[in-house]
Design an enzyme around this catalytic site. Structure first.
Site, mmCIF file in Angstrom:
data_model
loop_
_atom_site.group_PDB
_atom_site.id
_atom_site.type_symbol
_atom_site.label_atom_id
_atom_site.label_comp_id
_atom_site.label_asym_id
_atom_site.label_seq_id
_atom_site.Cartn_x
_atom_site.Cartn_y
_atom_site.Cartn_z
ATOM 1 N N HIS A 7 0.824 -1.213 0.000
ATOM 2 C CA HIS A 7 0.000 0.000 0.000
ATOM 3 C C HIS A 7 0.856 1.262 0.000
ATOM 4 C CE1 HIS A 7 -3.517 -2.565 1.807
ATOM 5 N NE2 HIS A 7 -3.236 -2.871 0.566
ATOM 6 N N ASN B 173 -3.215 -13.195 14.864
ATOM 7 C CA ASN B 173 -4.048 -11.994 14.786
ATOM 8 C C ASN B 173 -4.969 -11.979 16.006
ATOM 9 O OD1 ASN B 173 -4.752 -9.631 13.237
ATOM 10 N ND2 ASN B 173 -6.727 -10.591 12.842
#
Ligand SMILES: [Zn+2]
Length: 256
Positions: free
Chosen positions: A122, A221
């Site tokens: 990104h 996570n």
């Protein structure tokens, strides 16, 4: 055997580890997750900062740079955390092929992973590009101009539009980085997700590419991800503590 031991064994046995990181590892350094409730996009309208609007509207660019005066200091003040350092340790041990990251903060490099081993899907907030002539500016230089009163900074060379080197909403993914991430995902023998909910594509495709090519898959996570079912091991925890323990174990095994 507990999960940390299992993952440590996998790391010891692997030759090419790809670590894939998302917002979760950055929030542990105090950088807010843009998409979480109470995050930046609750306070600012992401549509305001879409790529097309940024290109076409001077007013939109002015809003962006105004917003950047709040956003940029949080990036500057952020320091790598235990998770970033643990990944840098994997590099020093010769285990890390690369880091593929959705983050734009440059903290992996700051922790000691060489620039060429970090694939930023990104983009990066650390640089600003001229969209016309391609000139590149360190972000701080441009932020200093904004702080000293320039509402919409332009390129020194050609007066073209300056845009941070991050990938905005509506902006195409960077082709070279995406392709490289796919190739390296397919070539690794262990793919380790740290702090990503794996919902943003095409980034979220990478663990599936790795799995499909025979790599082992580990997901660390805080919350469940859509790919947990394909993983060999899943840990619901912060990335810092989990990665530190794994790297400690790996070190002990390699030295023992
Ligand atoms: Zn220019």
């Amino acid at each position: 055997m507990n999960k940390i031991d299992t993952i440590s064994d996998m790391v010891v046995q692997s030759k090419k580890v790809v670590v894939f990181t998302g917002a979760g590892i950055s929030t542990e350094s105090g950088i807010p997750d843009f998409r979480s409730p109470g995050g930046i996009w609750d306070k600012y309208d992401p549509d305001e900062f879409g790529y097309q609007k940024f290109l076409s509207s001077e007013a939109s660019r002015e809003k962006y740079w105004e917003f950047s005066r709040v956003f940029w200091p949080t990036i500057v003040e952020a320091k790598p955390n235990a998770g970033h350092y643990a990944i840098a340790e994997l590099y020093k041990m010769g285990k890390l092929d690369c880091v593929i990251t959705q983050n734009i903060d440059g903290l992996h490099q700051e922790a000691g992973v060489p620039e060429e081993r970090v694939i930023e899907l990104h983009g990066t907030a650390r640089w600003v590009n001229c969209l016309q002539c391609g000139e590149r500016y360190p972000r701080q230089e441009i932020q200093d101009r904004v702080e000293s009163g320039e509402k919409v900074p332009g390129c020194d060379t050609c007066r073209g539009i300056l845009k941070p080197a991050t990938i905005s909403f509506g902006q195409p993914m960077p082709q070279r980085e995406t392709r490289e991430a796919e190739v390296r995902s397919a070539a690794c023998d262990l793919f380790l997700v740290a702090g990503s909910s794996l919902v943003v594509y095409p980034a979220a495709q990478m663990p599936l590419i790795a799995r499909g090519s025979g790599a082992k898959l580990v997901i660390i996570n805080l919350t469940a991800t859509p790919h947990d079912q394909y993983a060999d091991v899943v840990i619901y925890d912060k990335t810092g503590p989990a990665l530190s323990r794994i790297v400690e174990q790996v070190k002990a095994r390699l030295e023992g």
